[in-house]
Write a protein that holds these residues in place. Structure first.
Motif, short mmCIF file in Angstrom:
data_model
loop_
_atom_site.label_atom_id
_atom_site.label_comp_id
_atom_site.label_asym_id
_atom_site.label_seq_id
_atom_site.Cartn_x
_atom_site.Cartn_y
_atom_site.Cartn_z
N THR A 1 49.42 29.63 47.54
CA THR A 1 48.09 30.21 47.43
C THR A 1 48.15 31.73 47.48
O THR A 1 47.50 32.42 46.68
N GLU A 2 48.95 32.25 48.40
CA GLU A 2 49.10 33.71 48.48
C GLU A 2 49.66 34.27 47.17
O GLU A 2 49.16 35.27 46.63
N SER A 3 50.68 33.61 46.63
CA SER A 3 51.29 34.07 45.38
C SER A 3 50.28 34.05 44.23
O SER A 3 50.20 35.00 43.43
N SER A 4 49.48 32.98 44.16
CA SER A 4 48.52 32.87 43.06
C SER A 4 47.41 33.90 43.18
O SER A 4 46.98 34.48 42.18
N VAL A 5 46.93 34.17 44.41
CA VAL A 5 45.85 35.15 44.60
C VAL A 5 46.35 36.56 44.30
O VAL A 5 45.68 37.34 43.60
N VAL A 6 47.53 36.91 44.84
CA VAL A 6 48.08 38.25 44.60
C VAL A 6 48.33 38.47 43.11
O VAL A 6 48.06 39.55 42.56
N MET A 7 48.87 37.45 42.44
CA MET A 7 49.10 37.54 41.01
C MET A 7 47.78 37.69 40.25
O MET A 7 47.68 38.48 39.30
N LEU A 8 46.77 36.94 40.67
CA LEU A 8 45.46 37.03 40.03
C LEU A 8 44.87 38.43 40.19
O LEU A 8 44.31 38.99 39.22
N LEU A 9 45.00 39.03 41.36
CA LEU A 9 44.48 40.38 41.58
C LEU A 9 45.21 41.41 40.72
O LEU A 9 44.59 42.34 40.18
N ARG A 10 46.52 41.25 40.56
CA ARG A 10 47.29 42.19 39.75
C ARG A 10 46.85 42.15 38.29
O ARG A 10 46.70 43.19 37.64
N PHE A 11 46.64 40.96 37.76
CA PHE A 11 46.21 40.84 36.37
C PHE A 11 44.74 41.25 36.21
O PHE A 11 44.34 41.70 35.13
N THR A 12 43.95 41.11 37.27
CA THR A 12 42.57 41.59 37.23
C THR A 12 42.55 43.10 37.05
O THR A 12 41.77 43.64 36.25
N ARG A 13 43.37 43.80 37.80
CA ARG A 13 43.42 45.26 37.68
C ARG A 13 43.94 45.69 36.32
O ARG A 13 43.44 46.65 35.74
N ALA A 14 44.93 44.98 35.82
CA ALA A 14 45.48 45.33 34.51
C ALA A 14 44.46 45.14 33.40
O ALA A 14 44.45 45.90 32.41
#
Length: 467
Positions: A88-101
């Motif tokens: 869950t942590e990996s998926s949320v952090v990854m989601l936030l990174r692509f949101t910023r991009a």
């Protein structure tokens, strides 16, 4: 003269990636700008965000974890809780990174950037169904705790019935209506998620109270030697018992779903760069609560642990003041769910509004639309809570479909799509693993659930004593 609406609108500034937006009733906000202003006002603190995200995570799913761990065995069960937290942590952090991009500010915005309008539509449907199902389950359990329930012809008394006897105001429909009118409606009227930080903090404290009482009773009974050693590994009695292990995956997944509230919480932060640390802190706190609940729940009740461990606190605990502790556990957990309700409802309302009115001004600026959507959703949840057949079947089916999609499949698919060219090789390998794991577990869990339902119906039809 500048209107109040324009002054408020002008305060919306994305410190990282978004432009100022000044919505006006005569000029509907385009879809791309809608994402930039939907989040809310700036100014939330780190602590308030941790409480709000933790409350989003810790809901009714915590009560099903001891039964899931019992089925998996103590060691594999606790390992799976830790693994689901890490994924869950990996998926949320990854989601936030692509949101910023993608320069988006919402979950639906980053999905639209990767998969277009169809992808955004599917995501919103998944979030709406998942959150709606969760809220109905919350209200059902609240009714069970305070008004009692019937199961297989047996009546289980609620707390109010035990305290005051049967009264017209303590009956299930009346109690749920009064709770909706005087508790849920006021809490659901807040237009900023940060406004719920105090109720969220109290909710987390009440969840910890439940853990402390469970741990205390388990330790007392362990010391006096009245606790049997639980099964450390799963017990197989046939092929069906093996496949049934996979039905625990949706329970574990549902317990960690928080992705739908990550962006609204981030958009209100004083410093959005803290969001990754907030996610890690919240997941660490919730994982600790989950591990303690599962460990001490299994130790305390062993093979007798119910699908809803709260049901185990309806009898004699075998310790001094057991009846009092039972009431404290049930009341504290009932209030906990009441306080979780508005934080999940906040996300449900935003996503339903985004689906129905994608080009309208932000919901918080339109009083009529805000009241209309809020009232309709509360009424629907209230009606659903009075007619839903089985909350735990609902948990398994929503967990195996919408929850897995929102929590794992969509974030991993965004990384694999990688429209902005920011995914690393590690991201893509992890995303591929998450999708394969999610799809396979979901398929097996759904198949096992359907088989169990069909098997039970067949048994009832063939055996007149059971029908």
């Amino acid at each position: 003269m500048t209107t109040m609406l324009e002054r408020i609108s002008a305060s919306f500034t994305d410190r990282k990636r978004r432009r100022n937006a000044k919505p006006h009733h005569q000029n509907p906000v385009p879809d791309t700008k809608r994402d930039a202003v939907e989040g809310g006002f700036d100014g939330s603190s780190f602590t308030g965000a941790v409480f709000n995200l933790s409350t989003t995570i810790v809901g009714a799913g915590i009560m099903a974890l001891p039964a899931a761990v019992k089925q998996l065995g103590l060691i594999p069960g606790l390992v799976m809780i830790i693994l689901c937290g890490a994924l869950t942590e990996s998926s949320v952090v990854m989601l936030l990174r692509f949101t910023r991009a993608s320069k988006s500010s919402t979950y639906s915005g980053v999905v639209r950037d990767a998969f277009g309008g169809i992808g955004r539509f599917i995501l919103l449907i998944c979030i709406i169904f998942n959150n709606m199902g969760m809220l109905i389950v919350y209200m059902v359990i609240i009714g069970d705790v305070f008004s009692g329930t019937w199961s297989k012809g047996v009546h289980y008394s609620g707390v109010l019935e035990e305290w005051f006897g049967q009264r017209w105001w303590s009956t299930r429909p009346v109690l749920l209506f009064l709770t909706t009118l005087f508790v849920f409606l006021p809490l659901a009227s807040f237009r900023r998620v940060d406004s719920l930080r105090y109720s969220s903090a109290l909710s987390v404290v009440l969840a910890i109270v439940f853990v402390v009482i469970t741990a205390g009773v388990a330790i007392v009974k362990f010391i006096d030697g009245s606790i049997e050693m639980p099964h450390l590994m799963p017990q197989f009695t046939g092929q069906q018992s093996f496949w049934k292990l996979f039905t625990t995956i949706p329970i574990l997944v549902t317990a960690y779903i928080c992705h739908h509230n990550v962006h609204p919480i981030e958009n209100e932060l004083k410093d959005p760069s803290h969001m990754n640390a907030i996610v890690k802190t919240s997941l660490l706190l919730c994982s600790s609560v989950y591990i303690a609940t599962s460990l001490f729940g299994v130790l305390l009740f062993g093979d007798k642990v119910q699908d809803d461990v709260l049901a185990n606190f309806d009898g004699d605990l075998g310790v001094p003041y057991g009846s009092f502790l039972n009431d404290v556990v049930r009341v504290s957990y009932g209030i906990h769910l009441i306080l979780v309700f508005p934080i999940v409802f906040f996300s449900l309302r935003l996503n339903l509004d985004g689906l129905l009115f994608p080009h309208a001004i932000p919901l918080s600026f339109d009083n009529k639309r805000f009241c209309f959507v809020t009232t309709i959703l509360l009424a629907f949840v209230f009606v659903g809570a009075n007619y839903v057949p089985s909350i735990w079947d609902a948990f398994q089916f929503t967990g195996a479909t919408t929850a897995i999609s929102v929590g794992y499949i969509f974030p991993a698919a965004i990384a694999l799509r990688d429209t902005r060219g920011v995914a690393t090789k590690k991201d893509k390998m992890l995303s591929l693993f998450i999708i394969l794991l999610a799809v396979s577990c979901s398929t097996v869990a759904l198949s096992s659930d359907l088989y169990s339902i069909y098997n039970n119906e067949t048994t009832l039809d063939e055996d007149p004593l059971l029908s």
